[in-house]
Design a protein around this motif. Structure first.
Motif, mmCIF file in Angstrom:
data_model
loop_
_atom_site.group_PDB
_atom_site.id
_atom_site.type_symbol
_atom_site.label_atom_id
_atom_site.label_comp_id
_atom_site.label_asym_id
_atom_site.label_seq_id
_atom_site.Cartn_x
_atom_site.Cartn_y
_atom_site.Cartn_z
ATOM 1 N N VAL A 119 0.856 -1.188 0.000
ATOM 2 C CA VAL A 119 0.000 0.000 0.000
ATOM 3 C C VAL A 119 0.890 1.236 0.000
ATOM 4 N N THR A 120 0.627 2.149 -0.906
ATOM 5 C CA THR A 120 1.423 3.371 -1.015
ATOM 6 C C THR A 120 0.499 4.578 -1.177
ATOM 7 N N ARG A 121 1.113 5.745 -1.153
ATOM 8 C CA ARG A 121 0.353 6.962 -1.417
ATOM 9 C C ARG A 121 -0.140 6.936 -2.854
ATOM 10 N N ALA A 122 -1.422 7.223 -3.057
ATOM 11 C CA ALA A 122 -1.993 7.184 -4.404
ATOM 12 C C ALA A 122 -1.508 8.359 -5.235
ATOM 13 N N ALA A 123 -1.331 8.108 -6.536
ATOM 14 C CA ALA A 123 -0.949 9.196 -7.443
ATOM 15 C C ALA A 123 -2.029 10.263 -7.455
ATOM 16 N N ARG A 124 -3.288 9.821 -7.353
ATOM 17 C CA ARG A 124 -4.419 10.746 -7.294
ATOM 18 C C ARG A 124 -5.362 10.300 -6.188
ATOM 19 N N ALA A 125 -5.547 11.162 -5.205
ATOM 20 C CA ALA A 125 -6.510 10.849 -4.142
ATOM 21 C C ALA A 125 -7.915 10.805 -4.730
ATOM 22 N N GLU A 126 -8.812 10.145 -4.011
ATOM 23 C CA GLU A 126 -10.176 9.994 -4.525
ATOM 24 C C GLU A 126 -11.160 10.234 -3.383
ATOM 25 N N TYR A 127 -11.897 11.324 -3.486
ATOM 26 C CA TYR A 127 -12.883 11.669 -2.469
ATOM 27 C C TYR A 127 -14.219 11.958 -3.149
ATOM 28 N N GLY A 128 -15.273 11.442 -2.560
ATOM 29 C CA GLY A 128 -16.598 11.668 -3.128
ATOM 30 C C GLY A 128 -17.037 10.526 -4.022
ATOM 31 N N LYS A 129 -17.890 10.829 -4.973
ATOM 32 C CA LYS A 129 -18.523 9.803 -5.798
ATOM 33 C C LYS A 129 -17.594 9.301 -6.897
ATOM 34 N N ALA A 130 -17.663 7.991 -7.150
ATOM 35 C CA ALA A 130 -16.898 7.369 -8.237
ATOM 36 C C ALA A 130 -17.707 6.205 -8.790
ATOM 37 N N SER A 131 -17.628 5.990 -10.089
ATOM 38 C CA SER A 131 -18.357 4.889 -10.740
ATOM 39 C C SER A 131 -17.559 3.597 -10.610
ATOM 40 N N LEU A 132 -18.230 2.549 -10.159
ATOM 41 C CA LEU A 132 -17.580 1.257 -9.956
ATOM 42 C C LEU A 132 -17.653 0.433 -11.242
ATOM 43 N N LEU A 133 -16.499 0.036 -11.736
ATOM 44 C CA LEU A 133 -16.401 -0.784 -12.942
ATOM 45 C C LEU A 133 -16.074 -2.196 -12.499
ATOM 46 N N ILE A 134 -16.999 -3.126 -12.760
ATOM 47 C CA ILE A 134 -16.931 -4.465 -12.165
ATOM 48 C C ILE A 134 -16.173 -5.433 -13.067
ATOM 49 N N ASP A 135 -15.190 -6.111 -12.485
ATOM 50 C CA ASP A 135 -14.415 -7.124 -13.193
ATOM 51 C C ASP A 135 -14.935 -8.531 -12.903
ATOM 52 N N ASP A 136 -15.477 -8.745 -11.713
ATOM 53 C CA ASP A 136 -16.027 -10.047 -11.324
ATOM 54 C C ASP A 136 -17.365 -9.813 -10.622
ATOM 55 N N PRO A 137 -18.483 -10.056 -11.316
ATOM 56 C CA PRO A 137 -19.800 -9.720 -10.763
ATOM 57 C C PRO A 137 -20.364 -10.776 -9.806
ATOM 58 N N THR A 138 -19.591 -11.772 -9.446
ATOM 59 C CA THR A 138 -20.094 -12.835 -8.577
ATOM 60 C C THR A 138 -19.732 -12.556 -7.124
ATOM 61 N N ASP A 139 -20.252 -13.409 -6.261
ATOM 62 C CA ASP A 139 -19.877 -13.397 -4.848
ATOM 63 C C ASP A 139 -20.201 -12.053 -4.187
ATOM 64 N N LEU A 140 -19.190 -11.272 -3.804
ATOM 65 C CA LEU A 140 -19.408 -10.029 -3.070
ATOM 66 C C LEU A 140 -20.198 -9.009 -3.874
ATOM 67 N N LEU A 141 -20.040 -8.990 -5.193
ATOM 68 C CA LEU A 141 -20.658 -7.957 -6.024
ATOM 69 C C LEU A 141 -21.901 -8.442 -6.774
ATOM 70 N N THR A 142 -22.459 -9.548 -6.361
ATOM 71 C CA THR A 142 -23.701 -10.027 -6.966
ATOM 72 C C THR A 142 -24.796 -8.962 -6.818
ATOM 73 N N ASN A 143 -25.473 -8.669 -7.918
ATOM 74 C CA ASN A 143 -26.562 -7.689 -7.947
ATOM 75 C C ASN A 143 -26.101 -6.240 -7.745
ATOM 76 N N VAL A 144 -24.807 -6.002 -7.762
ATOM 77 C CA VAL A 144 -24.300 -4.629 -7.772
ATOM 78 C C VAL A 144 -24.105 -4.236 -9.232
#
Length: 542
Positions: A119-144
């Motif tokens: 884990v390192t300092r991010a090149a760009r911090a991210e605060y607020g809303k962001a769109s989630l792009l799903i790579d694996d829609p099963t298990d934890l992300l089912t129906n997301v």
């Protein structure tokens, strides 16, 4: 009102197995708190799935967790970076318990770091809303749904994942927005699924609770009431219990629950300090004694309290004096009505999280009351006034208390009552409190409540009330010059009172209230509207 033990630490308490009475045989999710402002919210979201949850310290050991036997563990977010010197760390043996774990924000980064990732300092911090792009829609992300908006709040990023982990989702700025080690049931998300801004957050939480942890929805209002009654009867036996009744939802629900469990063994005491709203003491007594047949010992201490704060303008000094006098009256009346073995308190779960259970009778192991919680502003009980505590609501959040109140017959007028401060109108009069000013504010406040009730919008506001300022301004009524007080209207919207926004009340409502106040309340010639949010302001003026 809630009497509370002295706060001995700024850390969330570590709960031992014995402090979770009745929970060991129930489906349960444990949240390890790393200082996130959202830790309580995680617990509330889990309980919305009808699964019990507890927030405990990140210092809890793997062995203690094993004894608690949770179905799942969630690591909260936090303000630190995992690579900081002195950053809070969990017991690394947690990863070997065989219990599903979900790390949220800091919790995910800690999981990655401790299991061999980077884990390192991010090149760009991210605060607020962001769109989630799903790579694996099963298990934890089912129906997301793909592109769901999630709430981000991080300046660090996972640069390398531990062995066996894979990426479940990413965002434009975060390559590892959700990760998993499916075989070991270890999961992490860089966003906050618990906040309302995260569109698929509750679906994700349900996936973790139901499908990954295999929990059953056993945390219901009916189950709680049944268990609470059983525990009250077992603890109290044939002893007497004293309850300080304020008329709010917490103390009223507690009064109903105790009466249902032990009947006349509970004595309700209502101390009228003279700072209640117009007609409320009479309404409270009539409601409990005539409608619900629950006797209430009425103590009229109005003159005593007003004398105590005569000439006092400083808000903290007002609170302190009101608290001190409450203790004097409470002690005198409890001796007159007693003896009592138990003191019932409307302690709620947020109070438990914020306070350490360090005040324990060395002989019996029972918690003893030595301080009334500061946000109720009624001081502290003397150490020689010792009771064993009965706190049936200490597992509940405010919204759960309301559900319990409804289920045992508490009327909606109490269940949905706006929060009212312990010192009452005394802290809605800025500066010195006098009988004249109390009478003025009581009438103005009554008009506010009457108008919003008549329009059927009382429950559109978290709170709606009037404040009296200790200044005078020039006005004109008829052909006469006036020099009178201004009244401030304070209407706010909120979910929990921690933050609040000023309410956009209809202009015609404000006009009607203003006209009525200046025409019907003597010595008021001006009405203004407070448009300050919290923060930076507070809901109350003092």
């Amino acid at each position: 009102m809630t009497l509370q033990t002295e706060q001995a630490s700024d850390q969330v308490e570590t709960l031992s197995p014995t402090s979770l009475q009745g929970q060991l045989n129930r489906q349960m999710i444990i949240i390890l708190d790393f200082g996130s402002q959202y830790s309580e919210l995680i617990a509330r979201r889990i309980r919305e799935t009808q699964v019990y949850s507890e927030v405990i310290s990140y210092r809890t050991t793997a062995e203690q967790l094993r004894q608690l036997s949770p179905k799942g563990i969630i690591l909260s977010g936090g303000p630190n970076s995992v690579y900081d010197k002195g950053a809070p760390l969990c017991d690394p043996e947690i990863w070997n318990l065989g219990i599903p774990v979900l790390g949220v924000c800091y919790g995910m980064q800690l999981m990655v770091q401790q299991l061999g990732g980077q884990v390192t300092r991010a090149a760009r911090a991210e605060y607020g809303k962001a769109s989630l792009l799903i790579d694996d829609p099963t298990d934890l992300l089912t129906n997301v749904e793909e592109g769901s908006v999630m709430w981000m709040s991080h300046g660090d990023s996972c640069q390398a994942l531990p062995e066996g982990f894979e990426i479940l989702a990413h965002t434009e700025n975060t390559p590892c927005a959700a990760v998993a080690h499916h075989e070991n049931k270890l999961y992490g998300v860089q966003f906050h699924p618990e906040v309302v801004h995260s569109e698929g957050g509750l679906a994700l939480i349900r996936n973790f609770v139901y499908h990954i942890c295999e929990c059953e929805p056993t945390w219901t209002t009916a189950a709680f009431v049944e268990e609470a009654i059983r525990e009250i009867r077992a603890k109290v036996g044939d002893k007497r219990v004293l309850l300080a009744l304020s008329g709010g939802v917490d103390s009223s629900t507690l009064a109903f629950l105790l009466h249902k469990a032990i009947g006349d063994q509970v004595t309700c005491m209502f101390i009228d300090q003279g700072f209640m709203r117009k007609g409320e003491p009479e309404r409270l007594l009539k409601l409990f004694q005539e409608r619900f047949h629950i006797p209430v010992e009425y103590v009229n201490a109005c003159e005593r309290f007003l004398t105590q704060i005569d000439g006092i303008s400083d808000p903290e000094e007002k609170r302190r004096r009101i608290g001190h006098e409450f203790i004097n009256v409470f002690e005198e009346e409890s001796r007159r009505l007693g003896p009592f073995d138990y003191l019932a308190q409307g302690t709620l779960y947020p109070d438990v999280i914020e306070s350490a259970d360090t005040n324990v009778d060395p002989q019996t192991g029972e918690r003893v009351a030595v301080k009334i919680k500061s946000h109720h502003n009624v001081g502290g009980l003397p150490k020689d006034l010792r009771f064993k505590l009965v706190e049936p609501l200490r597992k509940l959040f405010k919204d759960e208390v309301r559900k319990v109140g409804r289920s045992i017959g508490l009327p909606e007028e109490i269940v949905r009552r706006h929060p009212f401060p312990g010192p009452g109108l005394a802290i809605r009069i800025v500066g010195e409190v006098t009988k004249e000013r109390l009478d003025i504010l009581r009438e103005a406040d009554f008009i506010v409540r009457q108008e919003i009730n008549q329009r059927g919008i009382y429950h559109d506001f978290w709170q709606a009330f009037a404040v009296l300022l200790p200044v005078r301004s020039v006005g004109v009524m008829g052909d006469q010059r006036t020099y009178a007080y201004p009244v401030v209207l304070r209407f706010v919207s909120s979910e929990d009172g921690m933050t609040a926004d000023w309410s956009r009340a209809p202009y015609d409502l404000l006009e009607t209230i203003s006209n009525r106040i200046v025409n019907e309340v003597e010595d008021v010639n001006r009405v203004v509207y407070d448009i300050t949010s919290k923060p930076p302001g507070t809901i109350e003026w003092e």
